[in-house]
Design a protein around this motif. Structure first.
Motif, PDB file in Angstrom:
ATOM      1  N   ASP A 216      12.448 -18.927  56.507  1.00  0.00           N
ATOM      2  CA  ASP A 216      12.781 -20.355  56.475  1.00  0.00           C
ATOM      3  C   ASP A 216      12.696 -20.911  55.054  1.00  0.00           C
ATOM      4  OD1 ASP A 216      13.037 -20.148  59.187  1.00  0.00           O
ATOM      5  OD2 ASP A 216      11.078 -21.013  59.643  1.00  0.00           O
ATOM      6  N   ILE A 217      11.694 -20.456  54.289  1.00  0.00           N
ATOM      7  CA  ILE A 217      11.530 -20.952  52.928  1.00  0.00           C
ATOM      8  C   ILE A 217      12.659 -20.457  52.025  1.00  0.00           C
ATOM      9  CG2 ILE A 217      10.040 -20.885  50.905  1.00  0.00           C
ATOM     10  CD1 ILE A 217       9.031 -22.664  53.142  1.00  0.00           C
ATOM     11  N   SER A 218      13.024 -19.173  52.161  1.00  0.00           N
ATOM     12  CA  SER A 218      14.084 -18.629  51.313  1.00  0.00           C
ATOM     13  C   SER A 218      15.433 -19.262  51.623  1.00  0.00           C
ATOM     14  CB  SER A 218      14.157 -17.110  51.495  1.00  0.00           C
ATOM     15  OG  SER A 218      14.525 -16.765  52.831  1.00  0.00           O
ATOM     16  N   ALA A 219      15.637 -19.695  52.871  1.00  0.00           N
ATOM     17  CA  ALA A 219      16.902 -20.337  53.233  1.00  0.00           C
ATOM     18  C   ALA A 219      17.079 -21.665  52.500  1.00  0.00           C
ATOM     19  CB  ALA A 219      16.976 -20.562  54.739  1.00  0.00           C
ATOM     20  N   LYS A 220      15.982 -22.256  52.021  1.00  0.00           N
ATOM     21  CA  LYS A 220      16.067 -23.501  51.256  1.00  0.00           C
ATOM     22  C   LYS A 220      16.349 -23.251  49.777  1.00  0.00           C
ATOM     23  CE  LYS A 220      12.816 -25.864  54.329  1.00  0.00           C
ATOM     24  NZ  LYS A 220      11.516 -26.599  54.417  1.00  0.00           N
ATOM     25  N   GLY A 221      16.502 -21.975  49.389  1.00  0.00           N
ATOM     26  CA  GLY A 221      16.782 -21.651  48.003  1.00  0.00           C
ATOM     27  C   GLY A 221      15.551 -21.590  47.119  1.00  0.00           C
ATOM     28  N   ILE A 222      14.365 -21.479  47.715  1.00  0.00           N
ATOM     29  CA  ILE A 222      13.124 -21.417  46.936  1.00  0.00           C
ATOM     30  C   ILE A 222      12.901 -19.984  46.481  1.00  0.00           C
ATOM     31  CG2 ILE A 222      10.626 -21.763  47.031  1.00  0.00           C
ATOM     32  CD1 ILE A 222      11.102 -23.925  49.107  1.00  0.00           C
ATOM     33  N   HIS A 230       4.866 -24.467  47.108  1.00  0.00           N
ATOM     34  CA  HIS A 230       5.394 -24.924  48.404  1.00  0.00           C
ATOM     35  C   HIS A 230       4.462 -24.488  49.532  1.00  0.00           C
ATOM     36  CE1 HIS A 230       9.374 -26.279  46.905  1.00  0.00           C
ATOM     37  NE2 HIS A 230       9.184 -25.346  46.000  1.00  0.00           N
ATOM     38  N   ASP A 233       4.975 -26.519  52.726  1.00  0.00           N
ATOM     39  CA  ASP A 233       6.161 -26.110  53.483  1.00  0.00           C
ATOM     40  C   ASP A 233       5.898 -24.821  54.263  1.00  0.00           C
ATOM     41  OD1 ASP A 233       7.509 -28.273  52.429  1.00  0.00           O
ATOM     42  OD2 ASP A 233       8.311 -27.146  50.745  1.00  0.00           O
ATOM     43  N   ALA A 237       6.038 -24.296  58.309  1.00  0.00           N
ATOM     44  CA  ALA A 237       6.829 -23.224  58.923  1.00  0.00           C
ATOM     45  C   ALA A 237       5.944 -22.318  59.778  1.00  0.00           C
ATOM     46  CB  ALA A 237       7.534 -22.409  57.844  1.00  0.00           C
TER      47      ALA A 237
END
Length: 423
Positions: A216-222, A230, A233, A237
């Motif tokens: 979920d975090i990588s899908a936000k471009g982090i 983060h 966040d 999640a």
């Protein structure tokens, strides 16, 4: 003789259980999740012979901050309170002559005596007070023994790669549903329930939930290097993915999540740097700057090459530049051409009162379209694109002219709007 002894014993226990009691629990340490409440016994307290696991009617139960109290009567939860203060338990099945009136207390006590005689003098009931620790349980360390897959997405350079991340840190959790925790985890313990009996299970499920949380975090471009910034966040999640296990099975949720470090292997780090560099070289300007820096370094190395001689070294450098098929000048020209085309695509600023290109009295007109076709470069090569495939020179652009009558930009010999001949 036995019956008289039982009757006398039952009478003694009924009289001993007439005293109202005061249940209190000191502050629970971070290692205790639940403890059994006991009546407070002061030095001058004469209530020393009361029955165990019995709450007399009218007894007081005190609740402190960060605690939740439940009363269990014969295996069933009958009272729950998480608000700090004192509460009088006036629904007990154990009567007291000190609460509810003397006459009613005597009658109910006599009926209770008859009941205990039938059970051989035993109380035949079980009532308990339990206190739950609702504060944040901190200091839970975790660490990934095996790398967790993490997907790096960079839409700016169309980069999509997956690699493994190792991380470690600490987290805290809290009880949000003491009733569920009592029913499914601790039950009617005799003394207390400590965190070490459940921490290993929680940690195992937390590490399992880290993988979808990282997704979920990588899908936000982090990026993986930004993970410590983060932590909130990640905690959100994790709570989302742990709802089915922690929330519905134990009544527990993540309170805070700390990430001390997140690292990847040297091979993955080198791979990402190479991909990012290659993606940046798609820009002709960046490619030209990189090539210029490489040529400058090569010239320094050639000047310092004493074995082959400076002249031979520079001759080899020139041969390498000619074999490459591209030079810095062509790359910079390509970058300038792209910038010019981008500027032409933007709406041009018009002076007040000047005619607006593409606009006529009847409304907006279509902008002139560039005709795609083959063209011949100065080096003799035929091309279809905007740059020569042999020498890299840009495609010659037609000389546009503005109509003196309506102000429309044109490329042919006549105005496409009013038909005026090109001056």
């Amino acid at each position: 003789m036995g019956l008289l002894s039982v009757a006398a014993g039952a009478l003694n226990t009924v009289l001993a259980d007439q005293w109202r009691e005061y249940f209190y629990c000191d502050s629970l340490s971070e290692n205790v999740l639940m403890t059994k409440g006991l009546p407070r016994k002061a030095k001058n307290n004469q209530n020393t012979k009361g029955s165990d696991n019995l709450i007399s009617n009218g007894s007081v139960v005190a609740v402190n901050e960060g605690q939740c109290m439940i009363i269990v009567d014969n295996g069933a939860i009958v009272e729950v309170s998480a608000e700090p203060g004192q509460y009088v338990y006036d629904s007990s099945t154990e009567p007291s002559i000190f609460y509810g009136g003397l006459g009613k207390g005597i009658v109910d006590s006599f009926n209770q005596w008859k009941k205990r005689v039938g059970f051989g003098g035993d109380t035949a009931t079980d009532q308990r007070v339990y206190y739950f620790n609702t504060k944040d349980i901190m200091g839970n360390k975790y660490g990934t023994q095996n790398p967790i897959p993490f997907r790096l997405i960079d839409k700016n350079i169309n980069l999509d790669v997956e690699f493994g991340v190792r991380c470690h840190g600490e987290y805290s959790y809290r009880l949000i549903d003491p009733i569920l925790f009592y029913k499914k985890v601790c039950g009617n313990v005799t003394e207390e329930f400590t965190r070490d009996r459940i921490d290993s299970q929680l940690k195992s499920e937390l590490l399992t939930a880290l993988q979808p949380a990282f997704a979920d975090i990588s899908a936000k471009g982090i990026r993986y290097s930004e993970l410590p910034a983060h932590a909130d966040d990640i905690a959100a999640a994790l709570n989302q993915h742990l709802t089915e296990t922690w929330g519905k099975n134990y009544g527990v949720e993540i309170a805070a999540f700390g990430l001390s470090s997140a690292t990847i292997s040297e091979a993955d780090a080198e791979k990402i740097q190479t991909l990012q560099l290659n993606a940046s070289l798609r820009d002709p300007g960046m490619a030209g700057a990189t090539l210029a820096a490489a040529q400058a370094q090569a010239m320094k190395d050639a000047a310092n090459n004493q074995s082959a001689g400076p002249m031979m070294a520079f001759a080899g450098l020139n041969m390498a530049n000619m074999a490459g098929g591209m030079n810095t000048g062509n790359l910079y020209n390509m970058a300038a051409q792209q910038q010019q085309m981008a500027q032409q695509a933007q709406p041009q600023m018009q002076q007040p009162g000047a005619p607006v290109a593409g606009v006529v009295a009847g409304g907006p007109a279509e902008a002139p379209k560039m005709q795609a076709g083959r063209w011949t470069c100065e080096c003799g090569s035929e091309n279809n694109g905007n740059f020569c495939t042999n020498c890299g020179k840009p495609k010659p652009q037609p000389k546009n002219w503005f109509c003196p009558q309506c102000g429309i930009e044109n490329t042919g010999n006549f105005c496409t709007n009013c038909g005026t001949k090109k001056p």
